[in-house]
Design a protein around this motif. Sequence first.
Motif, PDB file in Angstrom:
ATOM      1  N   GLN A 251       7.013   7.369 -17.293  1.00 35.71           N
ATOM      2  CA  GLN A 251       7.438   6.114 -16.641  1.00 35.71           C
ATOM      3  C   GLN A 251       6.676   5.383 -16.795  1.00 35.71           C
ATOM      4  O   GLN A 251       6.684   4.004 -17.017  1.00 35.71           O
TER       5      GLN A 251
ATOM      6  N   ILE B 183      12.878  16.112 -19.133  1.00 36.67           N
ATOM      7  CA  ILE B 183      12.060  16.262 -18.110  1.00 36.67           C
ATOM      8  C   ILE B 183      13.045  16.231 -16.865  1.00 36.67           C
ATOM      9  O   ILE B 183      13.039  17.267 -16.035  1.00 36.67           O
ATOM     10  N   ALA B 184      13.860  15.192 -16.795  1.00 39.23           N
ATOM     11  CA  ALA B 184      14.615  15.089 -15.596  1.00 39.23           C
ATOM     12  C   ALA B 184      15.573  16.159 -15.453  1.00 39.23           C
ATOM     13  O   ALA B 184      15.726  16.461 -14.253  1.00 39.23           O
TER      14      ALA B 184
ATOM     15  N   TYR C 238      18.272   7.958 -18.791  1.00 43.48           N
ATOM     16  CA  TYR C 238      17.351   8.074 -19.787  1.00 43.48           C
ATOM     17  C   TYR C 238      17.843   8.011 -21.253  1.00 43.48           C
ATOM     18  O   TYR C 238      17.412   7.311 -22.153  1.00 43.48           O
TER      19      TYR C 238
ATOM     20  N   LEU D 182       6.812  13.434 -15.737  1.00 46.67           N
ATOM     21  CA  LEU D 182       8.005  12.272 -15.451  1.00 46.67           C
ATOM     22  C   LEU D 182       7.076  10.932 -15.312  1.00 46.67           C
ATOM     23  O   LEU D 182       7.328  10.005 -15.655  1.00 46.67           O
TER      24      LEU D 182
ATOM     25  N   GLU E  41       3.838  19.310 -18.814  1.00 48.55           N
ATOM     26  CA  GLU E  41       5.054  19.794 -18.916  1.00 48.55           C
ATOM     27  C   GLU E  41       4.609  21.484 -19.062  1.00 48.55           C
ATOM     28  O   GLU E  41       5.138  22.357 -18.471  1.00 48.55           O
TER      29      GLU E  41
ATOM     30  N   GLY F  38      12.003  11.656 -21.381  1.00 45.72           N
ATOM     31  CA  GLY F  38      12.278  11.541 -19.788  1.00 45.72           C
ATOM     32  C   GLY F  38      13.380  12.188 -19.391  1.00 45.72           C
ATOM     33  O   GLY F  38      13.612  12.749 -18.300  1.00 45.72           O
TER      34      GLY F  38
END
Length: 421
Positions: free
Chosen positions: A261, A280-281, A293, A257, A248, A277
């Motif tokens: 996962q 970040i999504a 998440y 991501l 990131e 997660g």
Amino acid sequence: MDRVNKIINMLENGQHKEALNEYNVLLQSGMPDEKFLLSEELYQYGFLDEARALVENLLELFPEEGELLVLLGEILIEAGEEEEAILILEKISEHDANFGQSLLLLADLYQIQGLYEVCENKLLKAKEILPHEIIIDFALGELYSEQGEVRKAMTAYEKVVSEESEIAGINIHQRMADLLSASGVFEEALIYYDKALDEKLEINTLFGYAFTALQAGYNRTAIEKFNELKELDPEYHSLYLHLALAYEREGELDSSLSAIQEGIKQDEFNKELFFYGGKIAIKLGSLEEAEQYFREAIALDPGFTEAALTLNKLLFQQERYEDVIDLISALDITEDEEPQFLWDSALALEKLEEYSSALDKYESAYTFFKNNEAFLQDFGYFLIEEGKTDRAAEIFKQLLNNDPTNYEYLDLIERLTNSKQ
């Protein structure tokens, strides 16, 4: 020593009753050297009561024998009788050949008790007696490290690594690196991690290297080392969250991501992975995925406040006010524990036109946020809409006290006051 070997063989073959019978005979009639040898063997096998009985029997004959006192001290320490062990070890004379060993044992005991100055004195005295014994330098390093005296610890460890790179299975360069890293001396820590890895490729050392590189801002190095660790041991769960953070920071959100996962596949009960997660999504614009998440994180821990607050913000952005209320109701978090949920409930209920319930939530939240300008604004404008001008005037007067030059507040107070006339 045939009788000693016979007893040990019986124990190893599971003949405990027969071994006990032979032990009792030897305890009563054995020679001193037999008793001493058997006591050492039994201590190693964990038969502490039997070993202690033999040593105490010998001390009746040799009450000042340092080797016996040290062995009894070790047995008592293993049995958890630290105070009794101290009393025994303190009996050993400075002129006894075992005095240095007794000092080391006493130092350990005093360190456990948090008596660091006494511990240090014992170790320094032992160093005078045994100047070439690097285990004492190691013990000093451990003591100073525990006290946070980084430079003194490093000096002690340097004496150790000048002769040995490993003590009792502990890589001293890694020890030095961990100490420096924990103290925020990241650049120097990386040097010692390099040395430790040159000596032995070990996964905890590799993680320490990668984590320190991340803290130092060397994100690409961190990514490289975390991926190396992942290849060696994909079940090293701690690496994935940090790897995602490193990606990131480098702006590689897809890779971040993906790391999350992968981590979830290895550790599906790690709420922090799901929460990260989700964040970040959101940055990737995948709001549905982000919500999923966050909900997974909350399902794992209904008391996960940070995840719930973040999900609430997302729901507010999507104007899903009923979902906000449903989420807060399902949490294992009281509104007193996290009063932000009172404020969120008030806002959501207001949007749902459940004004009476919204007012109750605003009043409850006021206790916690009466000095929060944003909250007071929300509450004040809500009161105006509800026609509660007196209460609204009180709120905006409070805001004006904090910001006397705010003409908007002055104008509102004037209009609210005039409306009563």
